[in-house]
Write a protein that holds these residues in place. Structure first.
Motif, PDB file in Angstrom:
ATOM      1  N   GLN A 200      13.785  -2.836  12.374  1.00 39.49           N
ATOM      2  CA  GLN A 200      13.566  -3.548  11.117  1.00 39.49           C
ATOM      3  C   GLN A 200      12.090  -3.892  10.941  1.00 39.49           C
ATOM      4  O   GLN A 200      11.545  -3.777   9.835  1.00 39.49           O
ATOM      5  CB  GLN A 200      14.403  -4.834  11.095  1.00 39.49           C
ATOM      6  CG  GLN A 200      15.882  -4.615  10.941  1.00 39.49           C
ATOM      7  CD  GLN A 200      16.264  -4.323   9.488  1.00 39.49           C
ATOM      8  OE1 GLN A 200      15.417  -4.207   8.624  1.00 39.49           O
ATOM      9  NE2 GLN A 200      17.560  -4.168   9.242  1.00 39.49           N
ATOM     10  N   ALA A 201      11.446  -4.303  12.026  1.00 41.02           N
ATOM     11  CA  ALA A 201      10.019  -4.624  11.959  1.00 41.02           C
ATOM     12  C   ALA A 201       9.217  -3.385  11.577  1.00 41.02           C
ATOM     13  O   ALA A 201       8.302  -3.439  10.741  1.00 41.02           O
ATOM     14  CB  ALA A 201       9.543  -5.181  13.301  1.00 41.02           C
ATOM     15  N   GLY A 202       9.569  -2.253  12.184  1.00 41.40           N
ATOM     16  CA  GLY A 202       8.876  -1.009  11.850  1.00 41.40           C
ATOM     17  C   GLY A 202       9.088  -0.613  10.399  1.00 41.40           C
ATOM     18  O   GLY A 202       8.156  -0.157   9.725  1.00 41.40           O
ATOM     19  N   ARG A 203      10.320  -0.807   9.898  1.00 40.27           N
ATOM     20  CA  ARG A 203      10.597  -0.473   8.498  1.00 40.27           C
ATOM     21  C   ARG A 203       9.815  -1.381   7.548  1.00 40.27           C
ATOM     22  O   ARG A 203       9.367  -0.937   6.485  1.00 40.27           O
ATOM     23  CB  ARG A 203      12.104  -0.579   8.222  1.00 40.27           C
ATOM     24  CG  ARG A 203      12.907   0.593   8.789  1.00 40.27           C
ATOM     25  CD  ARG A 203      14.306   0.630   8.202  1.00 40.27           C
ATOM     26  NE  ARG A 203      15.140  -0.436   8.715  1.00 40.27           N
ATOM     27  CZ  ARG A 203      15.884  -0.334   9.821  1.00 40.27           C
ATOM     28  NH1 ARG A 203      15.876   0.785  10.534  1.00 40.27           N
ATOM     29  NH2 ARG A 203      16.651  -1.352  10.213  1.00 40.27           N
ATOM     30  N   SER A 204       9.639  -2.646   7.944  1.00 43.40           N
ATOM     31  CA  SER A 204       8.876  -3.576   7.116  1.00 43.40           C
ATOM     32  C   SER A 204       7.426  -3.126   6.982  1.00 43.40           C
ATOM     33  O   SER A 204       6.839  -3.185   5.896  1.00 43.40           O
ATOM     34  CB  SER A 204       8.938  -4.989   7.704  1.00 43.40           C
ATOM     35  OG  SER A 204      10.257  -5.487   7.670  1.00 43.40           O
ATOM     36  N   VAL A 205       6.849  -2.679   8.072  1.00 42.55           N
ATOM     37  CA  VAL A 205       5.460  -2.201   8.028  1.00 42.55           C
ATOM     38  C   VAL A 205       5.371  -0.942   7.167  1.00 42.55           C
ATOM     39  O   VAL A 205       4.447  -0.800   6.347  1.00 42.55           O
ATOM     40  CB  VAL A 205       4.939  -1.915   9.458  1.00 42.55           C
ATOM     41  CG1 VAL A 205       3.545  -1.292   9.401  1.00 42.55           C
ATOM     42  CG2 VAL A 205       4.909  -3.200  10.278  1.00 42.55           C
ATOM     43  N   ARG A 206       6.334  -0.024   7.326  1.00 41.83           N
ATOM     44  CA  ARG A 206       6.316   1.210   6.534  1.00 41.83           C
ATOM     45  C   ARG A 206       6.471   0.911   5.041  1.00 41.83           C
ATOM     46  O   ARG A 206       5.860   1.579   4.195  1.00 41.83           O
ATOM     47  CB  ARG A 206       7.421   2.162   7.009  1.00 41.83           C
ATOM     48  CG  ARG A 206       7.119   2.826   8.341  1.00 41.83           C
ATOM     49  CD  ARG A 206       8.052   3.997   8.607  1.00 41.83           C
ATOM     50  NE  ARG A 206       9.441   3.583   8.706  1.00 41.83           N
ATOM     51  CZ  ARG A 206      10.007   3.142   9.834  1.00 41.83           C
ATOM     52  NH1 ARG A 206       9.276   3.041  10.939  1.00 41.83           N
ATOM     53  NH2 ARG A 206      11.286   2.803   9.861  1.00 41.83           N
ATOM     54  N   GLU A 207       7.279  -0.102   4.727  1.00 42.22           N
ATOM     55  CA  GLU A 207       7.477  -0.451   3.320  1.00 42.22           C
ATOM     56  C   GLU A 207       6.177  -0.951   2.696  1.00 42.22           C
ATOM     57  O   GLU A 207       5.831  -0.578   1.569  1.00 42.22           O
ATOM     58  CB  GLU A 207       8.562  -1.524   3.211  1.00 42.22           C
ATOM     59  CG  GLU A 207       8.890  -1.903   1.772  1.00 42.22           C
ATOM     60  CD  GLU A 207       9.998  -2.932   1.693  1.00 42.22           C
ATOM     61  OE1 GLU A 207       9.944  -3.770   0.772  1.00 42.22           O
ATOM     62  OE2 GLU A 207      10.899  -2.913   2.558  1.00 42.22           O
ATOM     63  N   VAL A 208       5.449  -1.804   3.423  1.00 45.99           N
ATOM     64  CA  VAL A 208       4.155  -2.287   2.916  1.00 45.99           C
ATOM     65  C   VAL A 208       3.207  -1.104   2.740  1.00 45.99           C
ATOM     66  O   VAL A 208       2.495  -0.992   1.727  1.00 45.99           O
ATOM     67  CB  VAL A 208       3.549  -3.325   3.882  1.00 45.99           C
ATOM     68  CG1 VAL A 208       2.145  -3.729   3.429  1.00 45.99           C
ATOM     69  CG2 VAL A 208       4.447  -4.561   3.962  1.00 45.99           C
ATOM     70  N   TYR A 209       3.204  -0.204   3.706  1.00 48.16           N
ATOM     71  CA  TYR A 209       2.320   0.968   3.634  1.00 48.16           C
ATOM     72  C   TYR A 209       2.651   1.830   2.422  1.00 48.16           C
ATOM     73  O   TYR A 209       1.757   2.267   1.682  1.00 48.16           O
ATOM     74  CB  TYR A 209       2.452   1.784   4.918  1.00 48.16           C
ATOM     75  CG  TYR A 209       1.764   3.125   4.849  1.00 48.16           C
ATOM     76  CD1 TYR A 209       0.388   3.248   4.941  1.00 48.16           C
ATOM     77  CD2 TYR A 209       2.513   4.295   4.655  1.00 48.16           C
ATOM     78  CE1 TYR A 209      -0.253   4.483   4.864  1.00 48.16           C
ATOM     79  CE2 TYR A 209       1.895   5.535   4.576  1.00 48.16           C
ATOM     80  CZ  TYR A 209       0.516   5.609   4.679  1.00 48.16           C
ATOM     81  OH  TYR A 209      -0.104   6.838   4.587  1.00 48.16           O
TER      82      TYR A 209
END
Length: 371
Positions: A200-209
């Motif tokens: 989930q943390a990784g997906r959050s970063v990808r979403e911001v990117y």
């Protein structure tokens, strides 16, 4: 558009409503990251001057002291050949020469010093060094409950210490051993929750990117000046994403007015927890970078590993170490000259024996133990 690059991301309490635990942690993490970044930048700015002083001042003193110490070891050997010494003095002489030679033989080896060590020890330096490292390996295996393996190169203490570090780190990264069926199920559930939180943390970063990349992609711009501006911004976005640097990505969103502080304050707590997980990892990486620079500095300039060192006191630490090295050089020169006198040499042997006794008794003076 006004740049908001330097605006704070910290969450402010709204309408008297207290901050939640995730919001407080978010504020704490971005504050600590900024502080750690400044500390890292200060280290990086200070180190070039330190390296310059190492090459120009510190290393020449070390080389001079080593050369004088090496000469002193052979002087002691020659003194034993030309002076009539008691058995006690001759034994003390041999111990001192072996100790000095051992400290001077580097990893590249010094065959003349090895021969000197062998002469006074009655043994073989390479064999003795290997046996000592075998004992060190066994002690570490017993103390830490690990197996360092039979393939370990026992050529130096550093090899043994490095293998211990790698073994302990590998153990720390492994999941805890299961204890029975119920325990296994609990551990498995914990592991699944941890993996899901990381995902989930990784997906959050990808979403911001993705949001930044969609808004800033330069190929979609027809205006040359705007395309150039977005190209620079996109480079920063890619660099931050490659490093997993969530804080920089969020600050870029602020800069391009894609979000504001109210947006951060209104994030769902689950999303904020995912952000906190990424920021916590980012903080640890920065702390590791600072710690590595600090330990490298201490090792290079012969400082105690537990000594408190920071960019603000580097200059004073360097001056102190340079002063100590100059004193070492002056002392060994004076000692060498003084010990040309056989009476002074024998007095020196006596003092060294008394010091060895104190060391063997844990620093307690010999006469206190035996009256």
């Amino acid at each position: 558009m006004t740049s908001q690059k330097h605006l704070s991301l910290s969450i402010a309490a709204q309408s008297g409503k207290p901050l939640s635990a995730p919001q407080k942690k978010f504020n704490s993490l971005i504050g600590r990251i900024e502080k750690q970044r400044k500390l890292l930048a200060a280290w990086q700015a200070a180190l070039p001057l330190c390296q310059e002083r190492w090459s120009g001042e510190f290393k020449p003193l070390l080389d001079e002291y080593r050369a004088l110490s090496r000469e002193f070891a052979f002087f002691l050997d020659q003194s034993g050949e030309r002076l009539k010494l008691t058995k006690t003095d001759r034994r003390t002489l041999g111990e001192l020469i072996c100790e000095l030679a051992s400290s001077l033989i580097g990893e590249d080896g010094d065959e003349a010093l090895k021969a000197l060590y062998n002469k006074h020890s009655g043994g073989d330096f390479d064999r003795d060094a290997r046996a000592e490292n075998e004992r060190l390996k066994s002690t570490m295996e017993w103390a830490f409950g690990v197996d360092l393996g039979d393939d370990l190169d026992l050529g130096s203490h550093e090899n043994v210490a490095q293998r211990l570090f790698e073994t302990l780190r590998a153990q720390a990264e492994q999941p805890a051993p299961r204890k029975g069926r119920a325990g296994a199920e609990r551990k498995s559930a914990q592991q699944l929750r941890r993996e899901e939180a990381e995902a989930q943390a990784g997906r959050s970063v990808r979403e911001v990117y993705r949001k930044l990349a969609s808004a800033l992609h330069p190929d979609r711009e027809t205006d040359a000046a705007e395309r150039e501006r977005k190209t620079g911004l996109m480079q920063r976005v890619n660099q931050a994403y490659d490093k997993g640097n969530l804080l920089d990505l969020l600050q870029l969103q602020l800069e391009v007015e894609q979000i504001d502080r109210e947006h951060i304050a209104n994030l769902a707590e689950d999303r904020l927890r995912h952000y906190n997980r990424v920021l916590d990892e980012q903080l640890r990486e920065l702390q590791d970078e600072v710690r590595a620079l600090e330990q490298a500095f201490k090792a290079q300039f012969d400082l105690d590993p537990l000594d408190k060192v920071s960019p603000t006191n580097l200059g004073r630490k360097l001056q102190d170490q340079l002063r100590l090295r100059r004193e070492d050089v002056a002392f060994i020169k004076a000692e060498r000259e003084l010990l040309e006198d056989p009476k002074e040499l024998k007095r020196w042997f006596k003092e060294e024996r008394e010091q060895q006794r104190e060391d063997a008794l844990g620093g307690v003076p010999f006469d206190i133990w035996f009256g």
